[in-house]
Write a protein that holds these residues in place. Structure first.
Motif, PDB file in Angstrom:
ATOM      1  N   LEU B 377      -7.173  12.051 -12.215  1.00 57.86           N
ATOM      2  CA  LEU B 377      -6.799  10.309 -11.649  1.00 57.86           C
ATOM      3  C   LEU B 377      -6.065   9.677 -11.274  1.00 57.86           C
ATOM      4  N   PRO B 378      -6.030   9.187  -9.752  1.00 55.87           N
ATOM      5  CA  PRO B 378      -4.828   8.361  -8.910  1.00 55.87           C
ATOM      6  C   PRO B 378      -4.246   7.523  -9.935  1.00 55.87           C
ATOM      7  N   GLN B 438      -8.782  15.328 -14.673  1.00 55.62           N
ATOM      8  CA  GLN B 438      -9.447  13.623 -14.151  1.00 55.62           C
ATOM      9  C   GLN B 438     -10.329  12.967 -15.460  1.00 55.62           C
ATOM     10  N   THR B 439      -9.501  13.129 -16.828  1.00 55.28           N
ATOM     11  CA  THR B 439      -9.646  12.053 -17.690  1.00 55.28           C
ATOM     12  C   THR B 439      -9.178  10.744 -17.573  1.00 55.28           C
ATOM     13  N   GLU B 483       3.480  11.183  -8.752  1.00 54.67           N
ATOM     14  CA  GLU B 483       2.522  11.519  -7.674  1.00 54.67           C
ATOM     15  C   GLU B 483       3.473  12.563  -6.513  1.00 54.67           C
ATOM     16  N   ARG B 484       3.868  12.938  -6.163  1.00 57.63           N
ATOM     17  CA  ARG B 484       4.745  13.703  -6.079  1.00 57.63           C
ATOM     18  C   ARG B 484       4.374  14.528  -6.192  1.00 57.63           C
ATOM     19  N   LEU B 485       4.251  14.904  -7.324  1.00 62.94           N
ATOM     20  CA  LEU B 485       3.860  16.081  -7.663  1.00 62.94           C
ATOM     21  C   LEU B 485       2.397  16.724  -7.976  1.00 62.94           C
ATOM     22  N   LEU B 486       1.867  16.299  -7.547  1.00 57.35           N
ATOM     23  CA  LEU B 486       0.119  16.281  -8.013  1.00 57.35           C
ATOM     24  C   LEU B 486       0.133  16.114  -5.907  1.00 57.35           C
ATOM     25  N   GLN B 487       1.137  16.231  -5.232  1.00 57.39           N
ATOM     26  CA  GLN B 487       0.682  16.115  -3.871  1.00 57.39           C
ATOM     27  C   GLN B 487       0.993  17.836  -3.624  1.00 57.39           C
ATOM     28  N   THR B 488       2.242  17.971  -4.654  1.00 58.68           N
ATOM     29  CA  THR B 488       2.954  19.559  -3.862  1.00 58.68           C
ATOM     30  C   THR B 488       2.087  20.083  -5.280  1.00 58.68           C
TER      31      THR B 488
END
Lengths: 577, 577
Positions: B377-378, B438-439, B483-488
């Motif tokens: 989740l964001p 996405q918990t 957030e960067r790791l979620l993007q990569t």
């Protein structure tokens, strides 16, 4: 399986009492070669703990040593003259709780029916009897056997969890020349997950490499230190053999040291009931090894953990959780006399007394009736006549207590153009009478070493095809002996003046006795006494020696129902030079 | 199989030339622990002779030692940050030709798809990569993993001949309480012929007996001599571990002597690409052991024959006929630097140079695209806020280079009712962000030992569920990093002032790099330099240490996406005391 495992784990975790706890024992640990004082907790026949445990039953070891059950890595049960359920009794009395057996003898007589008889008999016995499948039935093309086994016959047995692989591959030439029959067997058994035993008598390091390439990983035919070391270097498990005839332990033992011992184990191969009862089985190997200077714990490790590893038996060979509760109690680690013996947690010997009620009877095996009996053509007065064209002949010379023979060239006397035995020169007549297929084959030869002064000895145990072999001072006694064995369905007999001095019937395939082990033993004693009366050389067992004079895969001169056989040329040969 | 065996036997018997002969080598014989001068004849990738042979090709070993290829008995390939085909390259350069791997990490992310990806990748590589099936996915109920594997999922893999059994059973309580899931796995794998590895961290002898009863036969979690001896006494194979974090060799090695060594082997368990490249793999274990006084040939035996026996690998672990032609050449047996490496007779390293053309590329694996990526989740500005009701808190204390942590009780400062990190006291914030389902779970805690002066470090490698774990001096950098790791698609990152200092993308399941091993290594060096700039404690690897702070099956205080976890009570706990 799941419910039993859950039960075991619960008792291992002390949430429930174990079925049985052995207390106050000095436990031999074959992993560390140390002796520890610990309770042994047992549930469902498996060891579940080593430490402090409570059990529904308690057995007080009273300070005795507790030794893992011994393992015989290679034995032909038939050679004891007993069927598995009687053989097991004698073995268990000596602390041997596991054997890896090759029913090669009965298979040569009765094929798959013979193998199935042995497996079924073994399954009813409180002992671990694993089977290796006979690889060489018939052993050569130069003799008549009762059966011929192909790869598919053997592979079908691999579904049985007590069948481990392919037994002693003994025809080096067949492997080296990639003959289809043997390659199919090796590939088929390996594909089914089995291991492959070797039989590398007299084989050089280069030839060993051929065996190893084929996937053969054990050998029990080394007879000297050089051979032993060559086998270890190429990754073979070295089976140190001490049987009734072949006694290799003294010569081979020095190879076993801290480095090499892990790939050494003991086997009996062929051992008669009398020797098993009187001197023992693998326990006898241990006593000899210890007397020769081997550390007792190293010796025990060889006879337990090492043998188990050789056959990838994961739950056998040690006293530890997750292993079968197979062990024996003894007062000292030098003599190793077993007072009490347990198999899968069940006490099978108590204070030296076998618990007979745990064993089946011979007649309970449904395959027994299916086994073939004697099937030979009738003999005549002339059956054993050996006409010779010359007086210069090849003679089989016995090397006492060895499977190997020498070839001698001797001059003999003829009578009416036929060989006449000489008691004085110890040149006796030997014959092999085919008994499986009514071929009428009778192989004839001359043998030196028995020293018989009278009569004849005969046996339907004759490796590996188990035709009837007879040695005698005269044809009439030889004829009487063989005809008597044909009547009894096989056996061992001593004859003088056409009278039976002693006879042990071996009605199970002509190889094994239907009597109990004790009665069989008594019969054998009578046979030995009879042989003595006939003047037989007292330095070796005449019947057993006789039974190996037909074994063509061992050097040098042998006799089959087809005639005299020379190992070095691997071919039949004439008696005359 | 048959045709190849026939070809091998013919060349073993010198009736045809071998494919390849290694001449003039000093061959290390691990059966006898001797060095012999002999040609090694090779056909179809198998050794067929040791002696004097002729071959179609000849390789001149020029007096070098020829050592059997080393075996790593337990390794999580993913922990190198490389997929199997790149990991293999690094291993082979160090003479390691066989690994027994547990794809536990990718399985926790991607379940059976992950396991299949690893197996398929491994099969294309000129190295022996055997798989043990992850037993604990998810590892506990106290964290969110990407998959859950049942017994039937695992057993289906057993048909593959490169799958050997069940990997490290790590939940002692589940075994001891005979929980259905783990019992089903053990029973199912054993019934399929597999072996079962243990993971007995901190487990007492009585508890070990429970494991052993269940059929578990190895352990790599012993950390001192008493533990090592207890494992050997109960029949466990002792895996002596020397990885990037866990370094047990120095403490355990004294247990290995002439008696016990046969059940000892070496493993790396978890070792990063940089350590693998720079110090080595099992060859590093050997150098350490030899330096500590172990006989080099005994050490080599442990790393070859013993490891092979442990897993019943019948054709691996020695230079002998019937074994795979896996070995390396080296100038001396103390440093053991591999100059040339052969696998199944194929030269994969020549004069120190990897033969890159023999290896597949990452993109050639069809399962790669099926692997899941980040699924979280964001995050928000408040995601890492840790409100506290008291200033007395439990703190995870790092023990450098150990998987074990201490629990400290410390007094901390609050800001607006929430924990405020103290650079001075080295009390930093740590968070675990769930990334599979996405918990929205975010576990928060306090950690001591990193000594960061600025910024944040984060990684999607976090044992065993591999959520994203981040440590930082401030929330903004932590947020940026995650957030960067979620993007990569996952990776490892160092951040300062909301800027990326260095980043290694790990797009294969968030665990493994798609770059070559050399580039991956360079990225990691940049990451280490960045960590140094942030002031990280130089005495241990901060990223790897971070990745184990989430491992709940190891004592004492850990953090999962569900919160702080105490090993001794095996339960979640609050940050406040």
């Amino acid at each position: 399986m799941t419910n039993s495992l859950i039960h075991q784990i619960k008792t291992a975790g002390k949430r429930e009492p174990a079925d049985l706890v052995i207390k106050n024992g000095q436990v031999v640990n074959v992993f560390t070669r140390r002796i520890t004082t610990a309770d042994i907790a047992i549930t469902d026949g498996m060891i579940v703990g080593l430490g402090a445990y409570e059990g529904k039953k308690v057995f007080d070891a009273a300070g005795q040593f507790v030794v893992p059950g011994l393992i015989d890595g290679h034995v032909h049960i038939e050679s004891s003259l007993l069927p598995p359920h009687e053989f097991a009794k004698v073995s268990l009395l000596h602390g041997v709780t596991t054997v890896v057996t090759d029913p090669h003898e009965i298979a040569n007589v009765a094929g798959v029916t013979g193998i199935q008889y042995m497996i079924d008999d073994a399954q009813k016995v409180p002992m671990n009897i694993f089977t290796m499948l006979p690889s060489s039935v018939p052993v050569t093309a130069f003799e008549t056997s009762g059966a011929s086994l192909a790869a598919e016959d053997l592979v079908s047995f691999m579904a049985d969890e007590h069948v481990l692989g392919l037994a002693e591959v003994m025809n080096y030439q067949a492997v080296a020349h990639t003959e289809k029959e043997i390659i199919d067997k090796i590939v088929g058994i390996k594909a089914a997950g089995g291991v492959v035993d070797g039989h590398a008598a007299g084989i050089s390091p280069d030839e060993l490499a051929v065996y190893a390439t084929a996937g053969i990983r054990t050998d029990h035919e080394a007879v000297n230190l050089d051979e032993a070391l060559a086998r270890l270097e190429l990754g073979f498990y070295l089976m140190i053999r001490e049987g009734t005839v072949a006694k290799d332990l003294h010569a081979l033992l020095p190879v076993a040291n801290e480095t090499t011992a892990r790939r050494c184990l003991f086997v009996t191969d062929d051992k008669l009931i009398d020797d098993l009862l009187e001197e023992g089985s693998i326990d006898h190997c241990l006593r000899l090894a210890i007397k020769q200077g081997l550390d007792p714990l190293l010796a025990i490790q060889m006879a337990t953990l090492n043998a188990a590893e050789c056959f990838e038996l994961r739950t056998i060979g040690a006293i530890a959780p997750g292993y079968q509760a197979d062990f024996f109690l003894t007062d000292d680690l030098t003599t190793l006399a077993a007072t009490d013996v347990f198999v899968k947690g069940q006490q099978v010997v108590a204070e030296g007394q076998l618990q007979e009620q745990l064993f089946p009877t011979a007649s309970s095996n449904p395959h027994l009736k299916k086994l073939p009996s004697m099937n030979a053509l009738p003999l005549t007065q002339d059956s054993f006549s050996l006409p010779l064209k010359s007086t210069q002949v090849k003679v089989i010379e016995i090397i006492p207590n060895s499977l190997i023979t020498n070839q001698l060239i001797e001059t003999v006397t003829l009578e009416k153009g036929s060989f006449s035995p000489s008691i004085k020169e110890d040149l006796l007549k030997i014959a092999v009478v085919e008994r499986h297929r009514q071929t009428g084959n009778i192989g004839l030869g001359i043998v030196k070493g028995f020293q018989l002064q009278h009569g004849a000895l005969a046996t339907s145990v004759s490796h590996d095809s188990h035709n009837i072999v007879v040695v005698g001072t005269n044809d009439a006694d030889m004829l009487f002996a063989v005809e008597r064995l044909l009547q009894t369905g096989g056996g061992i007999i001593a004859v003088r003046d056409q009278k039976e001095l002693a006879c042990l019937p071996l009605a199970i395939g002509g190889l094994m006795s239907q009597l109990g082990y004790q009665e069989t033993f008594e019969s054998l004693k009578r046979l030995n006494a009879a042989a003595e009366k006939l003047g037989a050389n007292p330095h070796f067992d005449p019947y057993l020696t006789l039974s190996f004079l037909t074994l063509s895969v061992i050097p040098e001169l042998k006799l089959t129902d087809m005639g005299l056989f020379t190992f070095s040329t691997f071919s039949l040969t004439s008696v005359e030079t």
